[in-house]
Design a protein around this motif. Structure first.
Motif, PDB file in Angstrom:
ATOM      1  N   GLN A 113       0.821  -1.201   0.000  1.00 23.37           N
ATOM      2  CA  GLN A 113       0.000   0.000   0.000  1.00 23.37           C
ATOM      3  C   GLN A 113       0.856   1.254   0.000  1.00 23.37           C
ATOM      4  N   LYS A 114       1.969   1.216   0.706  1.00 22.80           N
ATOM      5  CA  LYS A 114       2.840   2.384   0.784  1.00 22.80           C
ATOM      6  C   LYS A 114       3.501   2.696  -0.548  1.00 22.80           C
ATOM      7  N   ILE A 115       3.980   1.684  -1.230  1.00 21.69           N
ATOM      8  CA  ILE A 115       4.704   1.931  -2.482  1.00 21.69           C
ATOM      9  C   ILE A 115       3.766   2.030  -3.683  1.00 21.69           C
ATOM     10  N   GLY A 116       2.470   1.778  -3.464  1.00 21.96           N
ATOM     11  CA  GLY A 116       1.494   1.994  -4.521  1.00 21.96           C
ATOM     12  C   GLY A 116       1.623   1.043  -5.692  1.00 21.96           C
ATOM     13  N   VAL A 117       1.719  -0.243  -5.415  1.00 23.70           N
ATOM     14  CA  VAL A 117       1.800  -1.230  -6.490  1.00 23.70           C
ATOM     15  C   VAL A 117       0.442  -1.316  -7.189  1.00 23.70           C
ATOM     16  N   ARG A 118       0.443  -1.117  -8.498  1.00 23.58           N
ATOM     17  CA  ARG A 118      -0.775  -1.224  -9.299  1.00 23.58           C
ATOM     18  C   ARG A 118      -0.665  -2.414 -10.247  1.00 23.58           C
ATOM     19  N   THR A 119      -1.791  -3.048 -10.489  1.00 23.06           N
ATOM     20  CA  THR A 119      -1.809  -4.203 -11.386  1.00 23.06           C
ATOM     21  C   THR A 119      -2.883  -4.012 -12.456  1.00 23.06           C
ATOM     22  N   ALA A 120      -2.780  -4.800 -13.507  1.00 22.27           N
ATOM     23  CA  ALA A 120      -3.761  -4.775 -14.598  1.00 22.27           C
ATOM     24  C   ALA A 120      -3.959  -6.191 -15.105  1.00 22.27           C
ATOM     25  N   MET A 121      -5.149  -6.446 -15.616  1.00 19.51           N
ATOM     26  CA  MET A 121      -5.493  -7.784 -16.097  1.00 19.51           C
ATOM     27  C   MET A 121      -5.030  -7.959 -17.544  1.00 19.51           C
ATOM     28  N   VAL A 122      -4.500  -9.139 -17.844  1.00 22.01           N
ATOM     29  CA  VAL A 122      -4.182  -9.487 -19.231  1.00 22.01           C
ATOM     30  C   VAL A 122      -5.499  -9.763 -19.949  1.00 22.01           C
ATOM     31  N   GLU A 123      -5.716  -9.120 -21.091  1.00 22.21           N
ATOM     32  CA  GLU A 123      -6.971  -9.300 -21.805  1.00 22.21           C
ATOM     33  C   GLU A 123      -6.730  -9.358 -23.304  1.00 22.21           C
ATOM     34  N   ALA A 124      -7.708  -9.868 -24.008  1.00 18.33           N
ATOM     35  CA  ALA A 124      -7.620  -9.926 -25.463  1.00 18.33           C
ATOM     36  C   ALA A 124      -7.869  -8.537 -26.038  1.00 18.33           C
ATOM     37  N   SER A 400       3.214  -0.915 -11.880  1.00 15.32           N
ATOM     38  CA  SER A 400       4.102   0.055 -11.247  1.00 15.32           C
ATOM     39  C   SER A 400       4.975  -0.655 -10.232  1.00 15.32           C
ATOM     40  N   ALA A 401       6.134  -0.066  -9.928  1.00 12.58           N
ATOM     41  CA  ALA A 401       7.093  -0.584  -8.943  1.00 12.58           C
ATOM     42  C   ALA A 401       7.752  -1.888  -9.371  1.00 12.58           C
ATOM     43  N   GLN A 402       7.720  -2.189 -10.705  1.00 14.16           N
ATOM     44  CA  GLN A 402       8.347  -3.440 -11.150  1.00 14.16           C
ATOM     45  C   GLN A 402       9.849  -3.430 -10.931  1.00 14.16           C
ATOM     46  N   PHE A 403      10.485  -2.247 -11.039  1.00 17.03           N
ATOM     47  CA  PHE A 403      11.935  -2.187 -10.883  1.00 17.03           C
ATOM     48  C   PHE A 403      12.346  -2.563  -9.462  1.00 17.03           C
ATOM     49  N   LEU A 404      11.544  -2.175  -8.481  1.00 18.64           N
ATOM     50  CA  LEU A 404      11.840  -2.566  -7.106  1.00 18.64           C
ATOM     51  C   LEU A 404      11.675  -4.074  -6.942  1.00 18.64           C
ATOM     52  N   LEU A 405      10.614  -4.605  -7.510  1.00 14.18           N
ATOM     53  CA  LEU A 405      10.415  -6.048  -7.434  1.00 14.18           C
ATOM     54  C   LEU A 405      11.518  -6.793  -8.167  1.00 14.18           C
ATOM     55  N   ASP A 406      11.947  -6.253  -9.309  1.00  9.79           N
ATOM     56  CA  ASP A 406      13.006  -6.899 -10.076  1.00  9.79           C
ATOM     57  C   ASP A 406      14.307  -6.915  -9.287  1.00  9.79           C
ATOM     58  N   GLY A 407      14.636  -5.791  -8.640  1.00 11.31           N
ATOM     59  CA  GLY A 407      15.851  -5.744  -7.829  1.00 11.31           C
ATOM     60  C   GLY A 407      15.788  -6.724  -6.672  1.00 11.31           C
ATOM     61  N   GLU A 408      14.608  -6.831  -6.066  1.00 16.07           N
ATOM     62  CA  GLU A 408      14.480  -7.748  -4.937  1.00 16.07           C
ATOM     63  C   GLU A 408      14.538  -9.193  -5.402  1.00 16.07           C
TER      64      GLU A 408
END
Length: 433
Positions: A113-124, A400-408
């Motif tokens: 919640q603090k880092i504001g991770v946003r997600t989206a659904m894969v769709e056709a 969003s925040a994929q770079f942080l997840l990638d580093g981790e």
């Protein structure tokens, strides 16, 4: 001084620790008996490690400074990592995906919640390569119509129309007085009165050849009186491009008096690099925007011209409006093309991490767990990327925040490798002794 530097380094690294707490408890209490005989050095290596808070890929088993930024490496204990590692390991153990691109990571929901991770659904969806270019309004040569005299005479009157004025089909532009037409009318009337049908037909064809309008012939038939002048009318509705007629002017047969542009009479021409122009074909749609347009207009490609401009090495793409709207000659507009549209799974463009050799997205597995997955992408357009391999409809990807997840994720992989080395180290030390 070293203590001060270490405090500074720890402060800078706190963000990383708060954002992405890894479950690194590789040395659990249940494994303690197995580790008892490995010696003090093995225990220290298994419990302590140092990494750079700014560059998590820098990982060492002793105190040092980061070779990239010069900061002191931060000491941490894998055994003190946040709880939940077991759940992550279990998830990794049950995952059968061959496309995993790194270690699975887990983030506390409060941190998410603090880092504001946003997600989206894969769709056709449908994605086409977007091409933008500047298009200029040009006169449509095919829409021009000439109004000329087919016989000698002079203009008795000329309508008060000027270049650029709108005209309607059938509108009288001038009245022509022609002795030749007067004589031809007399011949037609004489043949008609005498009952000479062949002569009447021949005289009628001559009148038509000289430009005698059908309305004037109907009037001649009704009144049986020769008309001194005939009207010169506009053959189409449009606008007047050129006027070469004045009152009292003598005219020769074939002289152009007016030039009419039928309809709007405007095309669009856009110059594109040859490689991009080759992606377009007749009938492709384009969105048109620009000054003077209240709303975007829809245009379509008429042709991609075969010539290539030598200086700019560009090709001309010709367009016309697909439906209602008005554009002006000489005005500049922005044209946006969608070339070679492809249907498939799409994700937001921001969800894809590109390293040059591979492309990765992070799948949201729920409960704060994320897994990097290698994908193969296609066209990117309008903020969306076509995914050819790696995900399916219904998957949820991080935007969003994929770079942080990638580093981790990279840090987790490095730690796993180091821990594996630490466990194999005692055998070597024992044989040395």
């Amino acid at each position: 001084m070293r203590d001060t530097n270490r405090k500074t380094s720890l402060g800078l690294g706190a963000g990383m620790a708060l954002l992405l707490p890894l479950l690194l408890a590789s040395c659990e209490k249940s494994n303690a008996p197995a580790q008892a005989g490995h010696g003090d050095h093995a225990k220290a290596a298994a419990k302590k490690a140092w990494h750079c808070p700014m560059h998590p890929q820098i990982l060492k088993d002793h105190e040092d400074t980061c070779p990239l930024c010069g900061m002191d490496l931060v000491e941490f204990e894998p055994g003190a990592a946040a709880s939940g590692k077991g759940a992550t390991d279990s998830a990794q153990g049950t995952s059968s995906s061959p496309k995993s691109a790194g270690s699975e990571v887990q983030v506390d929901p409060a941190v998410l919640q603090k880092i504001g991770v946003r997600t989206a659904m894969v769709e056709a969806g449908v994605v086409g390569r977007e091409i933008r270019a500047e298009a200029e309004g040009v006169a449509d040569e095919a829409a021009e119509v000439s109004v000329s005299s087919r016989t000698m005479g002079y203009l008795e009157t000329v309508a008060a129309v000027r270049s650029g004025d709108r005209v309607k089909a059938g509108q009288i532009l001038a009245n022509l007085n022609s002795p030749e037409l007067t004589a031809a009318q007399g011949d037609w009337l004489a043949a008609r009165r005498s009952g000479d049908s062949l002569g009447e037909r021949a005289a009628g064809e001559r009148l038509a050849t000289l430009g005698f309008p059908a309305s004037s012939l109907a009037n001649l038939t009704r009144t049986a009186t020769v008309q001194r002048t005939i009207p010169l009318t506009s053959p189409a509705s449009g606008w007047l491009k050129a006027r070469a007629a004045v009152r009292g002017q003598a005219v020769m047969a074939g002289a152009e008096l007016f030039r009419i542009v039928e309809g709007n009479g405007v095309l669009l021409e856009a110059r594109l690099p040859v490689a991009e122009a080759a992606l377009l074909k007749g009938g492709d749609a384009a969105e048109l925007t620009g000054a003077g347009l209240a709303t975007a207009l829809v245009a379509k490609v008429v042709a991609v011209l075969p010539q290539v401009e030598r200086t700019s090495r560009s090709a001309t793409v010709r367009l016309t409006l697909a439906k209602g709207g008005e554009i002006r000659i000489g005005a500049l507009y922005q044209a946006r093309f969608q070339a070679k549209a492809t249907t498939g799974f799409v994700v937001p463009q921001d969800a894809v991490l590109r390293s040059g050799r591979r492309e990765v997205v992070f799948l949201d597995l729920g409960n704060g767990r994320f897994r990097p997955v290698e994908i193969k992408t296609g066209t990117t357009s309008g903020g969306k990327t076509l995914v050819l391999e790696g995900v399916e409809a219904g998957d949820e990807v991080v935007v969003s925040a994929q770079f942080l997840l990638d580093g981790e994720s990279r840090l987790q992989a490095a730690l796993d490798q180091m821990m594996a080395g630490a466990e194999s180290a005692p055998a070597g030390h024992g044989s040395h002794k």
